[in-house]
Design a protein around this motif. Structure first.
Motif, PDB file in Angstrom:
ATOM      1  N   LEU A 169      43.457 153.238  51.520  1.00 11.34           N
ATOM      2  CA  LEU A 169      42.397 153.567  51.940  1.00 11.34           C
ATOM      3  C   LEU A 169      43.171 155.311  52.729  1.00 11.34           C
ATOM      4  O   LEU A 169      42.359 156.350  52.270  1.00 11.34           O
ATOM      5  N   GLU A 170      44.472 154.923  53.299  1.00 19.01           N
ATOM      6  CA  GLU A 170      45.356 156.337  53.360  1.00 19.01           C
ATOM      7  C   GLU A 170      44.970 157.479  51.758  1.00 19.01           C
ATOM      8  O   GLU A 170      45.004 158.409  52.981  1.00 19.01           O
ATOM      9  N   THR A 171      45.148 156.399  51.034  1.00 18.47           N
ATOM     10  CA  THR A 171      45.475 157.831  49.740  1.00 18.47           C
ATOM     11  C   THR A 171      43.984 158.406  50.043  1.00 18.47           C
ATOM     12  O   THR A 171      44.535 159.190  49.136  1.00 18.47           O
ATOM     13  N   VAL A 172      42.897 157.021  49.685  1.00 12.37           N
ATOM     14  CA  VAL A 172      41.451 158.067  49.953  1.00 12.37           C
ATOM     15  C   VAL A 172      41.438 159.266  50.392  1.00 12.37           C
ATOM     16  O   VAL A 172      40.546 160.121  49.950  1.00 12.37           O
ATOM     17  N   LYS A 173      41.822 158.459  51.884  1.00 11.73           N
ATOM     18  CA  LYS A 173      41.243 159.670  52.805  1.00 11.73           C
ATOM     19  C   LYS A 173      41.997 161.518  52.650  1.00 11.73           C
ATOM     20  O   LYS A 173      41.229 162.298  53.070  1.00 11.73           O
ATOM     21  N   ARG A 174      43.183 160.695  52.324  1.00 10.10           N
ATOM     22  CA  ARG A 174      43.904 161.908  51.520  1.00 10.10           C
ATOM     23  C   ARG A 174      43.337 162.978  50.644  1.00 10.10           C
ATOM     24  O   ARG A 174      43.427 164.470  51.055  1.00 10.10           O
ATOM     25  N   ARG A 175      43.296 162.510  49.952  1.00 12.06           N
ATOM     26  CA  ARG A 175      42.306 162.771  48.315  1.00 12.06           C
ATOM     27  C   ARG A 175      40.853 164.119  48.640  1.00 12.06           C
ATOM     28  O   ARG A 175      40.693 164.453  48.381  1.00 12.06           O
ATOM     29  N   LEU A 176      40.112 163.260  50.304  1.00 10.29           N
ATOM     30  CA  LEU A 176      39.355 162.870  50.462  1.00 10.29           C
ATOM     31  C   LEU A 176      39.384 164.589  51.331  1.00 10.29           C
ATOM     32  O   LEU A 176      38.645 165.574  50.857  1.00 10.29           O
ATOM     33  N   GLU A 177      40.102 164.099  52.030  1.00  8.14           N
ATOM     34  CA  GLU A 177      40.770 165.587  53.057  1.00  8.14           C
ATOM     35  C   GLU A 177      40.928 166.761  51.466  1.00  8.14           C
ATOM     36  O   GLU A 177      40.965 168.415  52.107  1.00  8.14           O
ATOM     37  N   CYS A 178      42.355 166.892  51.047  1.00 10.68           N
ATOM     38  CA  CYS A 178      42.892 168.182  50.602  1.00 10.68           C
ATOM     39  C   CYS A 178      41.214 167.946  49.560  1.00 10.68           C
ATOM     40  O   CYS A 178      41.700 169.543  48.930  1.00 10.68           O
ATOM     41  N   ALA A 179      40.450 168.363  48.978  1.00 12.18           N
ATOM     42  CA  ALA A 179      39.655 167.588  48.507  1.00 12.18           C
ATOM     43  C   ALA A 179      38.320 168.876  48.597  1.00 12.18           C
ATOM     44  O   ALA A 179      37.677 169.832  48.142  1.00 12.18           O
ATOM     45  N   ALA A 180      38.414 168.343  49.823  1.00 12.51           N
ATOM     46  CA  ALA A 180      37.643 169.144  50.605  1.00 12.51           C
ATOM     47  C   ALA A 180      38.027 170.414  50.664  1.00 12.51           C
ATOM     48  O   ALA A 180      37.112 171.777  50.629  1.00 12.51           O
ATOM     49  N   ASN A 181      39.935 170.579  51.186  1.00  8.94           N
ATOM     50  CA  ASN A 181      40.034 171.807  51.402  1.00  8.94           C
ATOM     51  C   ASN A 181      39.844 172.408  49.858  1.00  8.94           C
ATOM     52  O   ASN A 181      39.744 174.268  50.577  1.00  8.94           O
ATOM     53  N   GLU A 182      40.489 171.841  48.983  1.00  4.28           N
ATOM     54  CA  GLU A 182      40.948 172.841  48.225  1.00  4.28           C
ATOM     55  C   GLU A 182      38.803 173.446  47.083  1.00  4.28           C
ATOM     56  O   GLU A 182      39.256 174.331  46.723  1.00  4.28           O
ATOM     57  N   VAL A 183      37.754 173.078  48.021  1.00  2.00           N
ATOM     58  CA  VAL A 183      36.292 173.482  47.663  1.00  2.00           C
ATOM     59  C   VAL A 183      36.145 174.708  48.223  1.00  2.00           C
ATOM     60  O   VAL A 183      35.540 175.727  48.204  1.00  2.00           O
ATOM     61  N   ASN A 184      37.028 175.108  49.053  1.00  2.00           N
ATOM     62  CA  ASN A 184      36.649 176.486  49.687  1.00  2.00           C
ATOM     63  C   ASN A 184      37.056 177.528  49.113  1.00  2.00           C
ATOM     64  O   ASN A 184      36.314 179.031  49.096  1.00  2.00           O
ATOM     65  N   CYS A 185      38.182 177.294  47.780  1.00  2.00           N
ATOM     66  CA  CYS A 185      38.158 178.312  47.113  1.00  2.00           C
ATOM     67  C   CYS A 185      37.162 179.178  45.929  1.00  2.00           C
ATOM     68  O   CYS A 185      36.715 179.956  45.748  1.00  2.00           O
ATOM     69  N   PRO A 186      36.605 177.756  44.754  1.00  2.00           N
ATOM     70  CA  PRO A 186      35.094 178.200  44.779  1.00  2.00           C
ATOM     71  C   PRO A 186      33.980 178.764  45.664  1.00  2.00           C
ATOM     72  O   PRO A 186      32.983 179.638  44.949  1.00  2.00           O
ATOM     73  N   LEU A 187      33.934 177.923  47.006  1.00  4.68           N
ATOM     74  CA  LEU A 187      32.911 178.013  47.833  1.00  4.68           C
ATOM     75  C   LEU A 187      33.205 179.524  47.908  1.00  4.68           C
ATOM     76  O   LEU A 187      32.069 180.176  48.097  1.00  4.68           O
ATOM     77  N   GLN A 188      34.885 180.204  48.893  1.00  8.56           N
ATOM     78  CA  GLN A 188      34.962 181.587  48.669  1.00  8.56           C
ATOM     79  C   GLN A 188      34.395 182.423  47.474  1.00  8.56           C
ATOM     80  O   GLN A 188      34.050 183.609  48.234  1.00  8.56           O
ATOM     81  N   VAL A 189      34.613 182.580  46.096  1.00  8.56           N
ATOM     82  CA  VAL A 189      34.442 183.012  45.043  1.00  8.56           C
ATOM     83  C   VAL A 189      32.961 182.981  44.693  1.00  8.56           C
ATOM     84  O   VAL A 189      32.526 184.484  44.264  1.00  8.56           O
ATOM     85  N   ALA A 190      32.094 182.193  45.128  1.00 11.01           N
ATOM     86  CA  ALA A 190      30.922 182.308  45.271  1.00 11.01           C
ATOM     87  C   ALA A 190      29.816 183.139  46.208  1.00 11.01           C
ATOM     88  O   ALA A 190      29.305 184.377  45.835  1.00 11.01           O
ATOM     89  N   LEU A 191      30.450 182.975  47.342  1.00  8.55           N
ATOM     90  CA  LEU A 191      30.378 183.919  48.511  1.00  8.55           C
ATOM     91  C   LEU A 191      30.773 185.564  48.460  1.00  8.55           C
ATOM     92  O   LEU A 191      29.826 185.924  48.134  1.00  8.55           O
ATOM     93  N   GLU A 192      31.579 185.178  47.802  1.00  3.96           N
ATOM     94  CA  GLU A 192      32.255 186.437  47.112  1.00  3.96           C
ATOM     95  C   GLU A 192      31.467 187.884  46.096  1.00  3.96           C
ATOM     96  O   GLU A 192      30.814 188.906  45.751  1.00  3.96           O
ATOM     97  N   LYS A 222      29.152 174.001  49.644  1.00  6.83           N
ATOM     98  CA  LYS A 222      28.825 172.962  50.938  1.00  6.83           C
ATOM     99  C   LYS A 222      28.450 171.821  51.340  1.00  6.83           C
ATOM    100  O   LYS A 222      29.098 171.112  52.190  1.00  6.83           O
ATOM    101  N   CYS A 223      27.572 171.302  50.659  1.00  4.69           N
ATOM    102  CA  CYS A 223      26.968 169.405  50.431  1.00  4.69           C
ATOM    103  C   CYS A 223      28.167 168.788  49.659  1.00  4.69           C
ATOM    104  O   CYS A 223      28.603 167.816  50.980  1.00  4.69           O
ATOM    105  N   CYS A 224      28.890 169.622  48.743  1.00  8.31           N
ATOM    106  CA  CYS A 224      30.112 168.524  48.681  1.00  8.31           C
ATOM    107  C   CYS A 224      30.884 168.403  49.549  1.00  8.31           C
ATOM    108  O   CYS A 224      31.247 167.059  49.881  1.00  8.31           O
ATOM    109  N   GLN A 225      31.259 169.361  50.705  1.00 10.37           N
ATOM    110  CA  GLN A 225      32.409 169.546  50.956  1.00 10.37           C
ATOM    111  C   GLN A 225      31.994 168.601  52.572  1.00 10.37           C
ATOM    112  O   GLN A 225      33.356 167.760  52.930  1.00 10.37           O
ATOM    113  N   GLN A 226      30.913 168.592  52.715  1.00 14.76           N
ATOM    114  CA  GLN A 226      30.739 168.112  54.038  1.00 14.76           C
ATOM    115  C   GLN A 226      30.797 166.684  53.947  1.00 14.76           C
ATOM    116  O   GLN A 226      30.846 165.349  55.061  1.00 14.76           O
TER     117      GLN A 226
END
Length: 381
Positions: A169-192, A222-226
């Motif tokens: 469960l700790e591994t899955v939690k880290r994956r979710l946190e990393c995935a949520a942080n990685e979504v910032n890049c495509p989100l920033q690209v779309a906003l740009e 944003k929905c996926c990140q949330q």
């Protein structure tokens, strides 16, 4: 206890009760008469309240010379000699006293023998009862040790599985946190992209499919990140519950280990063991603290609670895996749609641009040739 007829040392400690002079007829000389009352000791048995006197009465002395005979006073005898010569009891009393003593001794011996037999019998009964109780206690301790070993193994197995689930469960939690942080890049690209498309001028500032896809992509990211962050929070709460269950299992396991050490020490105790002492009041234990049923139920409840926590953790992990797959498919599909819209829009703009450039070139050439300009004017209505 004092038997009747027991001999005692004689003593003459009582004074003479009365003594005096009695007058005789005138023809006789005065006679000295000694009156003595015998001394009775307490506890003695006397026959007809008469005891032989140790004194002699002084007989009357005839003063007449013609009397044929006269009674003379016997010589004085010492008290010890008188005690030896005159007995206080008869032989029958002596024999009776000895028989009573023998009978009393025989009765005491029989009573002592009977009491000894009863004591030996009681000791044997108590020793047999003690051995039976010790054997029963030994069997109960052995059964108790087997029960403790069983629950200890169950708790250890469940604790290992719970720790493994916590790690997953700790591994899955880290994956979710990393995935949520990685979504910032495509989100920033779309906003740009949206920001730069706002720089279009005039009629080109159109709400086309590209802009629609970019907005959907931003909302989707944003929905996926949330969703991933919410799931990470739920996993965090579940991990807290798992740690509570882990703490309960570890505490129960520690108590089981302590109880196992104590029961093993008690199981190995013998009557010849060292440092055995009696503790007062240990039999007055409070039976309401725990009984075998509640004791087993406590460990069983801890194991069931841990199993429920593991089931919830497994569901969360499966939900996280499903969320990963769903969100990745949605983001990839939206990314594809946006790129297709971009390609289509770019091709359209390119075609329009080429057409405009062609028309511009034609217009430029016609402006340089007046005949062509006149022909063109004549064609107008």
């Amino acid at each position: 206890m004092e038997f009747l007829g027991t001999t005692q040392t004689a003593s003459y400690c009582g004074p003479k009760k009365c003594c005096g002079l009695t007058s005789l007829p005138a023809v006789q000389a005065p006679v000295i008469q000694e009156c003595y009352q015998p001394y009775y000791l307490p506890g003695y048995r006397y026959l007809n309240s008469w005891r032989p006197s140790l004194f002699y009465k002084i007989s009357n002395v005839q003063t007449c010379p013609d009397e044929s005979s006269s009674t003379l006073r016997p010589p004085t005898t010492l008290p010890a000699l008188r005690s030896a010569l005159f007995s206080r009891y008869s032989p029958h009393d002596w024999d009776h006293s000895n028989q009573l003593q023998v009978r009393g001794a025989e009765a005491s011996r029989l009573w002592a023998s009977r009491l000894t037999d009863d004591s030996v019998r009681l000791l044997q009964d108590k020793d047999q009862l003690t051995q039976q109780m010790q054997q029963g206690t030994t069997r109960n301790l052995g059964q108790r040790l087997s029960d403790i070993g069983f629950w200890k193994s169950e708790l250890s197995y469940e604790l290992d599985r719970l720790l493994t689930e916590n790690q997953n469960l700790e591994t899955v939690k880290r994956r979710l946190e990393c995935a949520a942080n990685e979504v910032n890049c495509p989100l920033q690209v779309a906003l740009e992209c949206l920001y730069h498309r706002e720089k279009r001028i005039g009629i080109d500032l159109v709400h086309d499919n590209v802009e629609k896809n970019l907005i959907r992509e931003v909302d989707l990211l944003k929905c996926c990140q949330q969703q991933m962050r919410k799931l990470a929070q739920r996993i965090d709460l579940q991990m807290r519950d798992n740690r509570d269950a882990q703490h309960a299992l570890e505490r129960d396991l520690e108590d089981k280990s302590s109880a196992q050490c104590i029961d093993e020490k008690c199981f190995n105790l013998r009557n010849t063991s060292d440092c055995i002492s009696f503790f007062h009041g240990m039999e007055k234990i409070d039976g309401t603290i725990s009984v075998p049923e509640t004791w087993a139920k406590f460990s069983n409840d801890n194991i069931k609670h841990s199993q429920n926590m593991r089931a919830d953790s497994i569901r969360l992990r499966e939900e996280a895996e499903h969320l990963f797959e769903t969100l990745s498919d949605q983001m990839w599909r939206q990314f594809t749609d946006t790129n297709l819209a971009f390609n289509a829009r770019i091709s359209e703009v390119t075609d329009v641009k080429n057409k405009l450039q062609t028309q511009l070139a034609k217009v430029s050439r016609s402006s340089q040739d007046p005949c062509l300009l006149c022909q063109a004017l004549t064609l107008l209505p």
